[in-house]
Design a protein around this motif. Structure first.
Motif, PDB file in Angstrom:
ATOM      1  N   LEU A 116      15.174  16.806   3.605  1.00 17.75           N
ATOM      2  CA  LEU A 116      14.658  18.037   3.013  1.00 17.75           C
ATOM      3  C   LEU A 116      13.256  18.370   3.513  1.00 17.75           C
ATOM      4  O   LEU A 116      12.943  19.530   3.761  1.00 17.75           O
ATOM      5  CB  LEU A 116      14.656  17.920   1.485  1.00 17.75           C
ATOM      6  CG  LEU A 116      16.027  17.941   0.802  1.00 17.75           C
ATOM      7  CD1 LEU A 116      15.874  17.736  -0.697  1.00 17.75           C
ATOM      8  CD2 LEU A 116      16.736  19.264   1.079  1.00 17.75           C
ATOM      9  N   LYS A 117      12.420  17.365   3.666  1.00 18.53           N
ATOM     10  CA  LYS A 117      11.044  17.594   4.080  1.00 18.53           C
ATOM     11  C   LYS A 117      10.804  17.229   5.540  1.00 18.53           C
ATOM     12  O   LYS A 117       9.685  17.328   6.029  1.00 18.53           O
ATOM     13  CB  LYS A 117      10.096  16.792   3.184  1.00 18.53           C
ATOM     14  CG  LYS A 117      10.149  17.196   1.720  1.00 18.53           C
ATOM     15  CD  LYS A 117       9.169  16.392   0.890  1.00 18.53           C
ATOM     16  CE  LYS A 117       9.217  16.805  -0.583  1.00 18.53           C
ATOM     17  NZ  LYS A 117       8.258  16.008  -1.409  1.00 18.53           N
ATOM     18  N   GLY A 118      11.855  16.829   6.226  1.00 23.15           N
ATOM     19  CA  GLY A 118      11.709  16.409   7.612  1.00 23.15           C
ATOM     20  C   GLY A 118      11.632  17.586   8.569  1.00 23.15           C
ATOM     21  O   GLY A 118      12.122  18.678   8.276  1.00 23.15           O
ATOM     22  N   PRO A 119      11.028  17.399   9.737  1.00 16.82           N
ATOM     23  CA  PRO A 119      10.933  18.484  10.721  1.00 16.82           C
ATOM     24  C   PRO A 119      12.287  18.747  11.372  1.00 16.82           C
ATOM     25  O   PRO A 119      13.116  17.841  11.491  1.00 16.82           O
ATOM     26  CB  PRO A 119       9.941  17.920  11.748  1.00 16.82           C
ATOM     27  CG  PRO A 119      10.136  16.429  11.676  1.00 16.82           C
ATOM     28  CD  PRO A 119      10.427  16.145  10.233  1.00 16.82           C
ATOM     29  N   TYR A 257      12.246  -2.965  24.199  1.00 16.49           N
ATOM     30  CA  TYR A 257      11.885  -1.779  23.439  1.00 16.49           C
ATOM     31  C   TYR A 257      11.879  -2.093  21.947  1.00 16.49           C
ATOM     32  O   TYR A 257      12.841  -2.683  21.425  1.00 16.49           O
ATOM     33  CB  TYR A 257      12.887  -0.648  23.697  1.00 16.49           C
ATOM     34  CG  TYR A 257      12.900  -0.142  25.117  1.00 16.49           C
ATOM     35  CD1 TYR A 257      12.048   0.880  25.520  1.00 16.49           C
ATOM     36  CD2 TYR A 257      13.780  -0.681  26.063  1.00 16.49           C
ATOM     37  CE1 TYR A 257      12.068   1.364  26.829  1.00 16.49           C
ATOM     38  CE2 TYR A 257      13.798  -0.205  27.373  1.00 16.49           C
ATOM     39  CZ  TYR A 257      12.942   0.808  27.748  1.00 16.49           C
ATOM     40  OH  TYR A 257      12.952   1.270  29.033  1.00 16.49           O
ATOM     41  N   PRO A 258      10.818  -1.719  21.220  1.00 19.08           N
ATOM     42  CA  PRO A 258      10.829  -1.905  19.761  1.00 19.08           C
ATOM     43  C   PRO A 258      11.845  -0.963  19.119  1.00 19.08           C
ATOM     44  O   PRO A 258      11.929   0.217  19.494  1.00 19.08           O
ATOM     45  CB  PRO A 258       9.396  -1.549  19.349  1.00 19.08           C
ATOM     46  CG  PRO A 258       8.886  -0.665  20.436  1.00 19.08           C
ATOM     47  CD  PRO A 258       9.564  -1.119  21.705  1.00 19.08           C
ATOM     48  N   VAL A 259      12.611  -1.469  18.172  1.00 17.08           N
ATOM     49  CA  VAL A 259      13.657  -0.667  17.543  1.00 17.08           C
ATOM     50  C   VAL A 259      13.705  -0.929  16.047  1.00 17.08           C
ATOM     51  O   VAL A 259      13.315  -2.000  15.564  1.00 17.08           O
ATOM     52  CB  VAL A 259      15.053  -0.976  18.150  1.00 17.08           C
ATOM     53  CG1 VAL A 259      15.122  -0.548  19.602  1.00 17.08           C
ATOM     54  CG2 VAL A 259      15.399  -2.463  18.005  1.00 17.08           C
ATOM     55  N   GLN A 260      14.165   0.084  15.329  1.00 17.47           N
ATOM     56  CA  GLN A 260      14.527  -0.098  13.924  1.00 17.47           C
ATOM     57  C   GLN A 260      15.974  -0.578  13.865  1.00 17.47           C
ATOM     58  O   GLN A 260      16.836   0.003  14.529  1.00 17.47           O
ATOM     59  CB  GLN A 260      14.428   1.215  13.153  1.00 17.47           C
ATOM     60  CG  GLN A 260      13.045   1.775  12.945  1.00 17.47           C
ATOM     61  CD  GLN A 260      13.051   2.899  11.924  1.00 17.47           C
ATOM     62  OE1 GLN A 260      13.230   2.660  10.721  1.00 17.47           O
ATOM     63  NE2 GLN A 260      12.862   4.124  12.389  1.00 17.47           N
ATOM     64  N   VAL A 261      16.234  -1.612  13.082  1.00 22.79           N
ATOM     65  CA  VAL A 261      17.598  -2.093  12.859  1.00 22.79           C
ATOM     66  C   VAL A 261      17.926  -1.868  11.392  1.00 22.79           C
ATOM     67  O   VAL A 261      17.237  -2.399  10.508  1.00 22.79           O
ATOM     68  CB  VAL A 261      17.742  -3.578  13.226  1.00 22.79           C
ATOM     69  CG1 VAL A 261      19.196  -4.023  13.028  1.00 22.79           C
ATOM     70  CG2 VAL A 261      17.300  -3.823  14.659  1.00 22.79           C
ATOM     71  N   LEU A 288      11.324   7.678  12.336  1.00 20.40           N
ATOM     72  CA  LEU A 288      12.401   8.192  11.489  1.00 20.40           C
ATOM     73  C   LEU A 288      12.402   7.474  10.147  1.00 20.40           C
ATOM     74  O   LEU A 288      12.377   6.238  10.086  1.00 20.40           O
ATOM     75  CB  LEU A 288      13.758   7.997  12.161  1.00 20.40           C
ATOM     76  CG  LEU A 288      14.183   8.977  13.257  1.00 20.40           C
ATOM     77  CD1 LEU A 288      15.520   8.550  13.833  1.00 20.40           C
ATOM     78  CD2 LEU A 288      14.264  10.395  12.742  1.00 20.40           C
ATOM     79  N   SER A 289      12.431   8.236   9.058  1.00 23.67           N
ATOM     80  CA  SER A 289      12.553   7.630   7.739  1.00 23.67           C
ATOM     81  C   SER A 289      13.973   7.110   7.546  1.00 23.67           C
ATOM     82  O   SER A 289      14.891   7.494   8.286  1.00 23.67           O
ATOM     83  CB  SER A 289      12.216   8.652   6.650  1.00 23.67           C
ATOM     84  OG  SER A 289      13.211   9.666   6.611  1.00 23.67           O
ATOM     85  N   LEU A 290      14.165   6.263   6.553  1.00 24.04           N
ATOM     86  CA  LEU A 290      15.498   5.714   6.309  1.00 24.04           C
ATOM     87  C   LEU A 290      16.481   6.812   5.922  1.00 24.04           C
ATOM     88  O   LEU A 290      17.658   6.765   6.288  1.00 24.04           O
ATOM     89  CB  LEU A 290      15.427   4.653   5.207  1.00 24.04           C
ATOM     90  CG  LEU A 290      14.679   3.365   5.573  1.00 24.04           C
ATOM     91  CD1 LEU A 290      14.657   2.401   4.400  1.00 24.04           C
ATOM     92  CD2 LEU A 290      15.308   2.708   6.788  1.00 24.04           C
ATOM     93  N   GLU A 291      16.012   7.804   5.188  1.00 24.48           N
ATOM     94  CA  GLU A 291      16.870   8.930   4.826  1.00 24.48           C
ATOM     95  C   GLU A 291      17.299   9.701   6.072  1.00 24.48           C
ATOM     96  O   GLU A 291      18.455  10.104   6.197  1.00 24.48           O
ATOM     97  CB  GLU A 291      16.124   9.850   3.862  1.00 24.48           C
ATOM     98  CG  GLU A 291      16.975  10.965   3.295  1.00 24.48           C
ATOM     99  CD  GLU A 291      16.212  11.841   2.316  1.00 24.48           C
ATOM    100  OE1 GLU A 291      16.804  12.825   1.830  1.00 24.48           O
ATOM    101  OE2 GLU A 291      15.023  11.543   2.055  1.00 24.48           O
ATOM    102  N   GLU A 292      16.367   9.893   7.018  1.00 26.22           N
ATOM    103  CA  GLU A 292      16.684  10.601   8.251  1.00 26.22           C
ATOM    104  C   GLU A 292      17.630   9.790   9.131  1.00 26.22           C
ATOM    105  O   GLU A 292      18.524  10.348   9.771  1.00 26.22           O
ATOM    106  CB  GLU A 292      15.396  10.924   9.011  1.00 26.22           C
ATOM    107  CG  GLU A 292      14.551  12.015   8.376  1.00 26.22           C
ATOM    108  CD  GLU A 292      13.263  12.268   9.127  1.00 26.22           C
ATOM    109  OE1 GLU A 292      12.950  13.431   9.408  1.00 26.22           O
ATOM    110  OE2 GLU A 292      12.558  11.279   9.445  1.00 26.22           O
ATOM    111  N   VAL A 293      17.424   8.483   9.175  1.00 27.64           N
ATOM    112  CA  VAL A 293      18.309   7.610   9.962  1.00 27.64           C
ATOM    113  C   VAL A 293      19.736   7.711   9.438  1.00 27.64           C
ATOM    114  O   VAL A 293      20.689   7.830  10.213  1.00 27.64           O
ATOM    115  CB  VAL A 293      17.822   6.153   9.921  1.00 27.64           C
ATOM    116  CG1 VAL A 293      18.880   5.217  10.478  1.00 27.64           C
ATOM    117  CG2 VAL A 293      16.525   6.004  10.713  1.00 27.64           C
TER     118      VAL A 293
END
Length: 389
Positions: A116-119, A257-261, A288-293
């Protein structure tokens, strides 16, 4: 009055100008204009025609001929359609599919906010499919609409990954500033080479897959979550999809490469089967926020549900057989353009709530229902497509 407004809005989505001037007619003394033939093929998904023969039958009806202002016996025959598709230049069909890009961008249909608040973000999905006896890879730009902007042939099964990488590289040249900022890919592309191409274009990638055993980085994360919990956790309720969800996250390094898992779990209480769903997500975008992911992972299905299944449903591409790949891919470029335009029409109509409600007249909001109503409106207007051919 409402019918005229609906028809005008539908025509505006077609750019309300000649669509096929970029195609070369190699015939010397044609009895039917090339633009008329191409428009008839272009309209097949719109009318739900799943073969050239069914298009032939519709092209003989008075109501269909009236759309073109045609006084001949028919707008075109199935044999004429097949011949034209055989000599049509593939590069012109490719340019035609991309020609809608500026108009869709002008209407801001090619970006999507993942929260909702993401670009708003430019997303890109690559996936392979098998249609009409041919292997192919498609690049979809999901936003307000799902736009299959590029499609390329695979010579055989197993060549999908190489073709997809070529398309990723070509997107920078072909799409320019409108190229994806975040690539949504499945497990097939989860490797260093894919990440390197994306990061070289200052873009990010997000991979979604089922099993943690697929890569060491997710196996380590699974062990961490089981014994110590995640570095960050979040849960919530999705009103649109009617499900409870929970995500756990850690930061790892993959191929330098650093990554979110992230592990995503969802529970759908209203389903009779497959109530519990689980998957793994790995992304190079650390912001990226968890909601966006989570939303990005769901967007990955846009190409399957709103491109491949939709075009198969509307035009029978799974059964549409051409031995000559040139015929098939020329037709597929026209179909993909048509599906994007149809999606655009729906988006424009939904922006006019009263007009859309009047069009629906109480029927369920499905593609076939909506376009059955639009067709009835167009049939009331003489020569609705004559000016565009």
């Amino acid at each position: 009055m409402q019918n005229k407004r609906i028809a005008r809005l539908a025509r505006d989505a077609f750019l309300n100008e000649p669509l096929f001037e970029g195609f070369t007619d190699i015939r010397k003394n044609p009895s039917i204009r090339l633009q008329t033939i191409l428009m008839s093929l272009f309209l097949m998904p719109f009318f739900g025609l799943s073969s050239l023969l069914s298009n032939d039958r519709e092209a003989r009806t008075e109501r269909y001929k009236g759309l073109f202002g045609c006084r001949r016996k028919m707008v075109g025959s199935d044999s004429t359609f097949a011949r034209v598709l055989k000599w049509l230049r593939p590069q012109e069909a490719q340019r035609f599919l991309l020609s809608f890009l500026p108009r869709f961008e002008q209407q801001d249909l090619l970006r999507k906010s993942l929260s909702l608040k993401g670009p708003p973000r430019r997303l890109g999905i690559l996936d392979g499919s098998y249609m009409g006896g041919h292997w192919l890879v498609t690049l979809c730009l999901p936003g307000v609409i799902a736009y299959p902007a590029m499609v390329r042939r695979c010579e055989s099964r197993g060549r999908e990954q190489g073709v997809a990488r070529q398309m990723m590289r070509a997107s920078r040249r072909i799409l320019g500033k409108l190229r994806p900022e975040l690539w949504l890919l499945d497990a097939l592309y989860f490797n260093k080479n894919t990440i390197k191409i994306a990061r070289g274009q200052k873009a990010h990638v997000l991979f979604k897959f089922k099993e943690a055993e697929f890569r060491e980085v997710t196996k380590d994360a699974q062990n961490l979550f089981q014994h110590f919990g995640g570095d960050e956790e979040q849960k919530g309720w999705d009103h649109e999809r009617q499900c409870r969800w929970k995500v756990r996250k850690t930061i790892e390094v993959f191929a330098g490469y650093p990554v979110q898992v992230i592990q995503l779990k969802e529970f759908y209480p209203k389903r009779k089967r497959e109530r519990n769903l689980s998957c793994w997500i790995v992304t190079t975008d650390l912001e990226l926020s968890l909601e966006e992911v989570r939303e990005a992972a769901h967007q990955r299905w846009q190409i399957e549900n709103n491109v491949f299944k939709r075009i198969s449903h509307l035009s029978g591409t799974k059964r549409f057989y051409f031995k000559d790949h040139r015929q098939f891919f020329n037709l597929l470029h026209l179909f993909f353009a048509a599906v994007a335009v149809l999606d655009c029409i729906i988006a424009l109509l939904r922006a006019h709530k009263r007009l859309f409600a009047a069009l629906r007249a109480g029927i369920k909001d499905t593609w076939r229902n909506v376009f059955s109503r639009i067709r009835e409106v167009l049939y009331e207007l003489p020569c609705a497509f004559a000016g565009m051919t």
